[in-house]
Design a protein around this motif. Structure first.
Motif, mmCIF file in Angstrom:
data_model
loop_
_atom_site.group_PDB
_atom_site.id
_atom_site.type_symbol
_atom_site.label_atom_id
_atom_site.label_comp_id
_atom_site.label_asym_id
_atom_site.label_seq_id
_atom_site.Cartn_x
_atom_site.Cartn_y
_atom_site.Cartn_z
ATOM 1 N N SER A 40 0.848 -1.186 0.000
ATOM 2 C CA SER A 40 0.000 0.000 0.000
ATOM 3 C C SER A 40 0.887 1.240 0.000
ATOM 4 O O SER A 40 2.092 1.166 0.258
ATOM 5 C CB SER A 40 -0.904 0.003 1.233
ATOM 6 O OG SER A 40 -0.133 0.262 2.400
ATOM 7 N N HIS A 71 -1.420 0.198 -10.216
ATOM 8 C CA HIS A 71 -2.069 0.810 -9.059
ATOM 9 C C HIS A 71 -3.498 0.318 -8.995
ATOM 10 O O HIS A 71 -4.188 0.274 -10.001
ATOM 11 C CB HIS A 71 -2.034 2.330 -9.213
ATOM 12 C CG HIS A 71 -2.896 3.064 -8.239
ATOM 13 N ND1 HIS A 71 -4.009 3.754 -8.639
ATOM 14 C CD2 HIS A 71 -2.814 3.214 -6.913
ATOM 15 C CE1 HIS A 71 -4.576 4.307 -7.571
ATOM 16 N NE2 HIS A 71 -3.872 3.983 -6.522
ATOM 17 N N ARG A 72 -3.924 -0.076 -7.796
ATOM 18 C CA ARG A 72 -5.308 -0.492 -7.582
ATOM 19 C C ARG A 72 -5.837 0.260 -6.369
ATOM 20 O O ARG A 72 -5.268 0.209 -5.297
ATOM 21 C CB ARG A 72 -5.379 -2.007 -7.343
ATOM 22 C CG ARG A 72 -6.779 -2.502 -7.049
ATOM 23 C CD ARG A 72 -6.836 -4.021 -6.920
ATOM 24 N NE ARG A 72 -6.003 -4.485 -5.816
ATOM 25 C CZ ARG A 72 -5.022 -5.393 -5.912
ATOM 26 N NH1 ARG A 72 -4.722 -5.917 -7.073
ATOM 27 N NH2 ARG A 72 -4.333 -5.750 -4.857
ATOM 28 N N LYS A 73 -6.925 0.984 -6.563
ATOM 29 C CA LYS A 73 -7.547 1.720 -5.466
ATOM 30 C C LYS A 73 -8.597 0.814 -4.836
ATOM 31 O O LYS A 73 -9.599 0.493 -5.450
ATOM 32 C CB LYS A 73 -8.181 3.005 -5.970
ATOM 33 C CG LYS A 73 -8.587 3.930 -4.853
ATOM 34 C CD LYS A 73 -8.612 5.344 -5.370
ATOM 35 C CE LYS A 73 -8.919 6.309 -4.272
ATOM 36 N NZ LYS A 73 -7.758 6.825 -3.608
ATOM 37 N N GLU A 74 -8.336 0.365 -3.618
ATOM 38 C CA GLU A 74 -9.215 -0.591 -2.946
ATOM 39 C C GLU A 74 -10.326 0.101 -2.172
ATOM 40 O O GLU A 74 -11.398 -0.451 -1.993
ATOM 41 C CB GLU A 74 -8.392 -1.483 -2.019
ATOM 42 C CG GLU A 74 -7.388 -2.315 -2.796
ATOM 43 C CD GLU A 74 -6.452 -3.091 -1.913
ATOM 44 O OE1 GLU A 74 -6.544 -2.991 -0.670
ATOM 45 O OE2 GLU A 74 -5.607 -3.816 -2.473
ATOM 46 N N ARG A 78 -7.208 3.373 0.904
ATOM 47 C CA ARG A 78 -6.156 2.391 0.638
ATOM 48 C C ARG A 78 -5.943 2.185 -0.865
ATOM 49 O O ARG A 78 -6.865 1.869 -1.591
ATOM 50 C CB ARG A 78 -6.487 1.065 1.292
ATOM 51 C CG ARG A 78 -5.387 0.030 1.142
ATOM 52 C CD ARG A 78 -5.648 -1.166 2.024
ATOM 53 N NE ARG A 78 -4.738 -2.238 1.741
ATOM 54 C CZ ARG A 78 -3.552 -2.388 2.294
ATOM 55 N NH1 ARG A 78 -3.133 -1.502 3.164
ATOM 56 N NH2 ARG A 78 -2.778 -3.404 2.000
ATOM 57 N N SER A 79 -4.692 2.336 -1.278
ATOM 58 C CA SER A 79 -4.265 2.043 -2.637
ATOM 59 C C SER A 79 -3.144 1.018 -2.557
ATOM 60 O O SER A 79 -2.297 1.088 -1.673
ATOM 61 C CB SER A 79 -3.737 3.299 -3.325
ATOM 62 O OG SER A 79 -4.772 4.215 -3.542
#
Length: 130
Positions: A40, A71-74, A78-79
């Protein structure tokens, strides 16, 4: 509009093209840490003591634009970041350079230990106060 890095208007050079991706104070360390695990933003920042949030955000945008990381934005808070196939290839290219650097440090009497990612405890991530 997606973020795009500005490239210098010079004749292209293959070596300078690669070096432009890794140039900067923290980029190689970020690539190394992401070669160990997906992390993260906060875990990256904690693992790289002394980096300002704005600087880390900027270099992550650069590495995403260069195709080295994803990149994943959860959630809004939180990324998560990780290496792409191109990023894994880049880390493989940097590995012999790191080995040579370790050899040079040993000649100078210095030792090197790789930084370990600073992970949050699972209890804390679940929202339970310790």
């Amino acid at each position: 509009m997606p973020y795009r890095r500005k490239r210098p208007a010079l004749d292209p050079c293959p070596v300078e093209t690669v070096l432009a991706i890794v140039a900067g104070k923290w980029k190689v360390r970020v690539l190394y840490l992401l070669s160990l695990d997906e992390l993260s933003f906060g875990e990256l920042r904690n693992s790289i003591g002394g980096v300002r949030q704005q600087v880390l955000s900027s270099l992550l945008r650069d590495l995403i634009a260069d195709g080295a990381i994803w990149h994943r934005k959860e959630s809004p808070e939180r990324s998560t970041y990780g290496l792409t196939a191109k990023g894994r290839e880049l880390v493989a290219l940097l590995t012999p350079i790191a080995a040579w650097g370790i050899h040079l440090l040993a000649e100078q009497g210095a030792t090197w230990q790789p930084p370990a990612p600073q992970r949050r405890s699972p209890v804390r991530e679940a929202g339970v106060r310790q």
